[in-house]
Design a protein around this motif. Sequence first.
Motif, PDB file in Angstrom:
ATOM      1  N   LYS A 274     -34.078  76.842  20.757  1.00 54.57           N
ATOM      2  CA  LYS A 274     -32.801  76.807  20.024  1.00 54.57           C
ATOM      3  C   LYS A 274     -32.904  75.913  18.800  1.00 54.57           C
ATOM      4  CE  LYS A 274     -29.383  77.775  23.558  1.00 54.57           C
ATOM      5  NZ  LYS A 274     -28.278  77.277  24.372  1.00 54.57           N
TER       6      LYS A 274
ATOM      7  N   ILE B 266     -35.712  76.438  26.517  1.00 59.10           N
ATOM      8  CA  ILE B 266     -34.666  77.073  25.704  1.00 59.10           C
ATOM      9  C   ILE B 266     -34.170  76.093  24.652  1.00 59.10           C
ATOM     10  CG2 ILE B 266     -32.288  77.921  25.750  1.00 59.10           C
ATOM     11  CD1 ILE B 266     -32.934  79.316  28.368  1.00 59.10           C
ATOM     12  N   GLU B 267     -34.023  74.841  25.008  1.00 62.93           N
ATOM     13  CA  GLU B 267     -33.530  73.836  24.068  1.00 62.93           C
ATOM     14  C   GLU B 267     -34.463  73.703  22.860  1.00 62.93           C
ATOM     15  OE1 GLU B 267     -33.769  73.343  27.458  1.00 62.93           O
ATOM     16  OE2 GLU B 267     -31.620  73.659  27.737  1.00 62.93           O
TER      17      GLU B 267
ATOM     18  N   GLY C  31     -26.546  83.323  18.328  1.00 67.16           N
ATOM     19  CA  GLY C  31     -26.065  83.648  19.672  1.00 67.16           C
ATOM     20  C   GLY C  31     -26.874  82.977  20.763  1.00 67.16           C
ATOM     21  N   LYS C  32     -26.737  83.513  21.937  1.00 69.06           N
ATOM     22  CA  LYS C  32     -27.369  82.989  23.150  1.00 69.06           C
ATOM     23  C   LYS C  32     -28.873  83.291  23.161  1.00 69.06           C
ATOM     24  CE  LYS C  32     -27.191  84.349  27.927  1.00 69.06           C
ATOM     25  NZ  LYS C  32     -26.490  85.151  28.909  1.00 69.06           N
ATOM     26  N   ILE C  33     -29.629  82.359  23.738  1.00 63.55           N
ATOM     27  CA  ILE C  33     -31.064  82.564  23.964  1.00 63.55           C
ATOM     28  C   ILE C  33     -31.303  82.512  25.473  1.00 63.55           C
ATOM     29  CG2 ILE C  33     -33.399  81.668  23.626  1.00 63.55           C
ATOM     30  CD1 ILE C  33     -32.453  80.474  20.966  1.00 63.55           C
ATOM     31  N   THR C  34     -31.982  83.534  25.978  1.00 64.98           N
ATOM     32  CA  THR C  34     -32.318  83.605  27.399  1.00 64.98           C
ATOM     33  C   THR C  34     -33.837  83.606  27.527  1.00 64.98           C
ATOM     34  OG1 THR C  34     -30.344  84.950  27.778  1.00 64.98           O
ATOM     35  CG2 THR C  34     -31.997  84.923  29.532  1.00 64.98           C
TER      36      THR C  34
ATOM     37  N   GLU D  71     -29.997  86.542  20.909  1.00 63.36           N
ATOM     38  CA  GLU D  71     -28.901  87.385  20.468  1.00 63.36           C
ATOM     39  C   GLU D  71     -28.355  86.917  19.113  1.00 63.36           C
ATOM     40  OE1 GLU D  71     -26.014  87.763  23.633  1.00 63.36           O
ATOM     41  OE2 GLU D  71     -27.613  87.831  25.133  1.00 63.36           O
TER      42      GLU D  71
END
Length: 101
Positions: free
Chosen positions: A43, A39-40, A52-55, A70
């Motif tokens: 991002k 994820i890092e 926004g958020k990343i899942t 998002e």
Amino acid sequence: MKLREIAHSRTGDKGNISVISVIAYDEKNYRKLKEKVTIEKVKKQFEHIVKGKITRYEIESLGALNFVMENALGGGVTRSLSIDPHGKSLSSLLLEIEIDK
């Protein structure tokens, strides 16, 4: 090496959410995807686009990772002033991530 050397990608969208899957060409490289495509890293690659958020979801049966990002499409298809309001070209940006061999 670039991620594109061991994987391909597909994208989708829903409103202001971009969904990008990265799929290993060969199942032996799936472990490397899980280890290296964090994820890092995602991002950092999308810091100027995703607000926004990343899942991240792991899809073992397909040898794939699925990233749900998002607030990523400038408001969505009907509101974005982007040349690519669906975010289809974002898969190319994901595949540019550098990973160790």
